[in-house]
Design an enzyme around this catalytic site. Structure first.
Site, PDB file in Angstrom:
ATOM      1  N   ASN A   7       2.171  -1.059  -4.816  1.00 43.45           N
ATOM      2  CA  ASN A   7       2.343  -0.639  -3.277  1.00 43.45           C
ATOM      3  C   ASN A   7       3.359   0.123  -4.159  1.00 43.45           C
ATOM      4  O   ASN A   7       4.705  -0.848  -4.205  1.00 43.45           O
ATOM      5  CB  ASN A   7       1.962  -1.374  -2.005  1.00 43.45           C
ATOM      6  N   LYS A   9       6.413   1.724  -2.289  1.00 49.55           N
ATOM      7  CA  LYS A   9       6.610   1.395  -0.557  1.00 49.55           C
ATOM      8  C   LYS A   9       7.796   2.622  -1.276  1.00 49.55           C
ATOM      9  O   LYS A   9       7.058   4.495  -1.399  1.00 49.55           O
ATOM     10  CB  LYS A   9       8.059   0.267  -1.089  1.00 49.55           C
ATOM     11  N   HIS A  96       1.434  -3.982   6.837  1.00 48.17           N
ATOM     12  CA  HIS A  96       2.467  -4.733   6.086  1.00 48.17           C
ATOM     13  C   HIS A  96       4.161  -4.963   6.746  1.00 48.17           C
ATOM     14  O   HIS A  96       4.240  -4.842   7.728  1.00 48.17           O
ATOM     15  CB  HIS A  96       3.050  -4.054   5.224  1.00 48.17           C
ATOM     16  N   GLU A 165      -0.287 -11.771   2.506  1.00 47.95           N
ATOM     17  CA  GLU A 165       1.447 -11.651   2.194  1.00 47.95           C
ATOM     18  C   GLU A 165       2.104 -12.171   2.481  1.00 47.95           C
ATOM     19  O   GLU A 165       2.679 -11.826   3.263  1.00 47.95           O
ATOM     20  CB  GLU A 165       1.746 -10.364   2.223  1.00 47.95           C
TER      21      GLU A 165
HETATM   22  P1  PGA Z   1       6.725  -7.678  -4.189  1.00 47.69           P
HETATM   23  O1  PGA Z   1       6.422  -6.529  -3.181  1.00 47.69           O
HETATM   24  O2  PGA Z   1       5.184  -7.651  -5.873  1.00 47.69           O
HETATM   25  O3  PGA Z   1       7.304  -6.594  -4.682  1.00 47.69           O
HETATM   26  O4  PGA Z   1       6.524  -8.499  -3.874  1.00 47.69           O
HETATM   27  C1  PGA Z   1       4.308  -6.973  -2.528  1.00 47.69           C
HETATM   28  C2  PGA Z   1       4.689  -5.978  -1.334  1.00 47.69           C
HETATM   29  O5  PGA Z   1       5.330  -6.300  -0.692  1.00 47.69           O
HETATM   30  O6  PGA Z   1       3.330  -5.477  -1.148  1.00 47.69           O
END
Ligand code: PGA
Length: 247
Positions: A7, A9, A96, A165
């Site tokens: 992901n 972002k 999310h 998550e």
């Molecule tokens: P991270 O993010 O691996 O940077 O903790 C996970 C996510 O938000 O999907």
């Protein structure tokens, strides 16, 4: 089948495709490649080019979110599941915690799921408790609520992945301890069984996954893969997660 889902972002410009080219090259030579599927969700701006570039390659491209209405509407800056599907993307994340924090309620999330499924997109449905809920020992009830408020037996599980998550773990370097994570994962699977009956969707874990800690997660066989944020923006870090998982 295991899933490694990156992901991105708010990261990436057209030349960032070189990251995916490197990952694709690794997968095509990896002797374990039949055991897993790699999916990456770049921002909307890159969805069409990346989907086209990787159409017949080893990486599936998906969206990070979608709007809660189908087809076209008069909502400025909104992008519908139909529009995502039409540029060649294969799936979308929904729910999310970033988007829940910006106002996505269970009701909105459910609409997104319904229209994404209608447009034949695979869905990665994200759930997770925050720090306070964890401290108050509400994790299991929060997760059950998030699942039962949105998912229905009539939804096709073939097109569904559930991503657990914990919000306190996202981007913090903190991960759940193994006993806790096993209990939580089994609870999610049981809840899914109650909703869907026999054929339940895969359950993946997300939150600070990297090449160093992936071996710990591997010990929990019930985890069907990972949603990876920070470590998915660097080809070496992403490849290390896959390599170390199968070591
Ligand atoms: P991270 O993010 O691996 O940077 O903790 C996970 C996510 O938000 O999907």
């Amino acid at each position: 089948m295991k899933y490694f889902i990156g992901n991105w972002k708010m990261f990436g410009v057209p030349r960032s495709i070189s990251i995916l080219n490197k990952i694709n090259l690794f997968i095509s030579k990896d002797r374990n490649r039949k055991k897993y599927r790699v999916i990456v969700t770049p921002p909307y701006t890159l969805l069409e080019t990346f989907s086209k570039k990787f159409k017949n390659k080893k990486i599936f491209i998906g969206s990070q979110n979608c709007y809660q209405k189908d087809h076209y509407s008069s909502n400025t800056a909104a992008i519908s599941p139909y529009m995502i599907k039409k540029v060649g993307a294969k799936l979308t994340l929904i729910g999310h915690s970033d988007n829940r924090a910006e106002g996505d309620t269970d009701e909105i999330i459910k609409n997104k799921v319904i229209f994404a499924l209608k447009n034949n997109l695979k869905i990665v449905f994200c759930i997770g408790e925050n720090k306070k809920q964890k401290k108050n020992k509400q994790t299991l009830s929060v997760l059950k609520n998030q699942l039962t408020k949105v998912l229905e037996k009539k939804f096709k599980t073939n097109n569904l992945i559930v991503a657990y998550e914990p919000i306190w773990s996202i981007g913090t370097g903190k991960i759940p301890n193994q006993d806790e994570l096993l209990i939580t994962t089994l609870h999610i699977k049981k809840t899914l069984k109650n909703i869907f009956g026999k054929k339940t969707p895969p359950v993946i874990y997300g939150g600070s996954v990297d090449g160093g800690n992936v071996q710990k997660f591997k010990k929990i066989k019930e985890i069907d893969g990972f949603l990876i944020g920070g470590a998915s923006k660097d080809s070496k870090k992403f490849i290390d997660i896959i390599k170390n998982y199968y070591r």
